[in-house]
Design an enzyme around this catalytic site. Structure first.
Site, PDB file in Angstrom:
ATOM      1  N   SER A 134      -7.815   4.679   3.637  1.00 43.40           N
ATOM      2  CA  SER A 134      -7.582   3.926   2.403  1.00 43.40           C
ATOM      3  C   SER A 134      -7.896   2.446   2.618  1.00 43.40           C
ATOM      4  O   SER A 134      -8.457   1.776   1.743  1.00 43.40           O
ATOM      5  CB  SER A 134      -6.136   4.092   1.942  1.00 43.40           C
ATOM      6  OG  SER A 134      -5.944   5.329   1.294  1.00 43.40           O
ATOM      7  N   LYS A 158       5.598   2.431  -2.614  1.00 37.97           N
ATOM      8  CA  LYS A 158       5.552   3.830  -3.051  1.00 37.97           C
ATOM      9  C   LYS A 158       5.923   3.863  -4.523  1.00 37.97           C
ATOM     10  O   LYS A 158       6.627   2.978  -5.030  1.00 37.97           O
ATOM     11  CB  LYS A 158       6.525   4.711  -2.267  1.00 37.97           C
ATOM     12  CG  LYS A 158       6.061   6.157  -2.149  1.00 37.97           C
ATOM     13  CD  LYS A 158       4.877   6.274  -1.188  1.00 37.97           C
ATOM     14  CE  LYS A 158       4.474   7.733  -0.997  1.00 37.97           C
ATOM     15  NZ  LYS A 158       3.418   7.865   0.020  1.00 37.97           N
ATOM     16  N   LYS A 184       0.858  -1.193   0.000  1.00 39.26           N
ATOM     17  CA  LYS A 184       0.000   0.000   0.000  1.00 39.26           C
ATOM     18  C   LYS A 184       0.885   1.230   0.000  1.00 39.26           C
ATOM     19  O   LYS A 184       1.802   1.339   0.815  1.00 39.26           O
ATOM     20  CB  LYS A 184      -0.882   0.013   1.258  1.00 39.26           C
ATOM     21  CG  LYS A 184      -1.971   1.077   1.186  1.00 39.26           C
ATOM     22  CD  LYS A 184      -3.123   0.596   0.365  1.00 39.26           C
ATOM     23  CE  LYS A 184      -4.118   1.693   0.053  1.00 39.26           C
ATOM     24  NZ  LYS A 184      -3.620   2.653  -0.962  1.00 39.26           N
TER      25      LYS A 184
END
Length: 436
Positions: free
Chosen positions: A369, A126, A90
């Site tokens: 999220s 990322k 994530k």
């Protein structure tokens, strides 16, 4: 919190290199120096230490794009999956001229620890593209997004890697990414990304989540210190989505925001800045330039204002050994990722400044999220009140977990947050073993 998980079995004690500040502003070195400190305190065994010190996957892609004038430009894109032992990767995607692989690696590692510190079933990732989005048309941005998505599509998926917005990206970019992925897999897959428009599976409360999380942990920190957010003075460096919302929510709690800044300038008003007016000004002019609700001051001066709370909510490395001795805030709430260099940490400690570290302070965004991902996967969506209530529960509990560990081991909040997150990731690696 299961404190006994921190009583780690060891083969030998890791002794990290103490001289890690040759390049103070290298974000990966800064992250790793903190990792090393926590690993040493945890007596992390060498095998797990080596695993957690290295990213799982690093992908570099060329992103050729036909520009509006007919020329072809080739941009460079990155996607790093740092650790996925606890679940799908994530992490956000940023479009910026200053994107580097070292930065993306550091941010992916931070996401790993961030998800673990609030106990989400995610790993960390990322991504980024080296480009200047402010000089690009909407069509050019869409083509960059879609071609970059195609370049990293082997990593993407609701069970493998779930991106989100970051610097210079937003829900529209996530909509393009979701559509590109969906067209390639032959079905609509809402859960491949978060931070999407509500109309296509985004969660209510997502836009405000990071700023709301900052407000919640700041309130907890002030309570711990015998203070109250009502009446506290605040300075916010970075007036984007995170900083502006944190400022607005703190003001609604009775705080007095006396300083704000963005890339265009910094402004000070001892009587308190009208945050709603400042937000409206930015919406109309795209920056604080020309804002009349305060006196213009030097951007560096804003960081050193005498306030109860300083919220650095822009980019990395704004608090360094050069300015840390002059910081006068009682509390620092790190709304940005990596705003304080590792070399500046001991200076802030010596000054008695209570730092709410980034991996805890700005975890509200990834928490909601997670809620969005859950809602997309089950096809049932919550009210904003439920989202905010559940966010409050997680942020408050996580702050308490880190504070308890800080007291137990007599370390600052940053070290405690790393110890908690690393122990959780390390525990899963021990339980899973090493596949051979």
């Amino acid at each position: 919190m299961a404190i006994d998980l921190l009583r780690l079995p060891t083969d030998s004690i890791v002794r990290p290199d103490k001289d890690r500040f040759l390049n103070e502003e290298n974000p990966f070195e800064a992250m790793m120096s903190r990792f090393d400190r926590a690993a040493e305190l945890l007596d992390l065994e060498p095998g797990i230490y080596k695993i957690l010190r290295n990213p799982e996957k690093q992908l570099i892609v060329s992103v050729p794009v036909m520009m509006d004038n007919g020329d072809v430009e080739v941009f460079t894109g990155y996607r790093v999956l740092y650790n996925t032992s606890r679940g799908p990767a994530k992490g956000g995607i940023r479009f910026d001229l200053n994107v580097t692989l070292e930065e993306v690696k550091a941010l992916a590692a931070w996401m790993t620890w961030k998800c673990a510190v609030v106990n989400l079933p995610f790993g960390g990732a990322k991504g980024g593209v080296i480009c200047d989005p402010l000089s690009m048309s909407v069509g050019e941005l869409e083509r960059v997004t879609r071609r970059y998505t195609k370049g990293i599509i082997s990593l993407l998926g609701p069970d493998t890697d779930v991106p989100a917005p970051d610097v210079n990206t937003n829900e529209r970019v996530m909509a393009w990414l979701m559509d590109t992925y969906s067209m390639h897999v032959g079905r609509t897959e809402n859960a491949v990304t978060t931070g999407k428009p509500v109309e296509m599976g985004g969660s209510l409360g997502r836009k405000e989540a990071t700023g709301r999380g900052c407000m919640l942990v700041t309130k907890e920190a002030l309570t711990h210190l015998g203070m109250d957010l009502n009446g506290a003075t605040i300075a916010v460096q970075g007036f984007g989505n995170v900083g502006s919302i944190a400022a607005r929510l703190m003001a609604q709690q009775g705080a007095k925001v006396i300083g704000i800044s963005d890339r265009a300038g910094a402004f000070y008003n001892a009587k308190g800045i009208d945050i709603d007016a400042a937000i409206k000004h930015v919406q109309q002019h795209r920056s604080l330039e020309g804002f009349t609700g305060g006196d213009a001051i030097d951007a560096e001066e804003l960081l050193t204002l005498e306030v109860d709370v300083l919220v650095p909510a822009a980019l990395e490395n704004v608090i360094t050994t050069k300015n840390a001795p002059r910081i006068r805030a009682k509390v620092i709430c790190e709304g940005a990722n990596g705003p304080t260099t590792a070399a500046a940490d001991p200076i802030l400690d010596e000054k008695g400044i209570f730092v709410i570290p980034d991996i805890l302070a700005n975890a509200g965004g990834v928490t909601v999220s997670y809620f969005e991902w859950v809602q997309d996967r089950m096809g049932y969506f919550w009210s904003e009140a439920i989202v905010n209530e559940r966010l409050g529960d997680i942020m408050t509990r996580s702050f308490g977990d880190v504070l308890q560990l800080s007291k137990q081991h007599r370390v600052n909040m940053r070290t405690a947050a790393y110890m908690l997150s690393i122990s959780r990731v390390a525990t899963v690696h021990r339980l899973r073993g090493i596949y051979a």
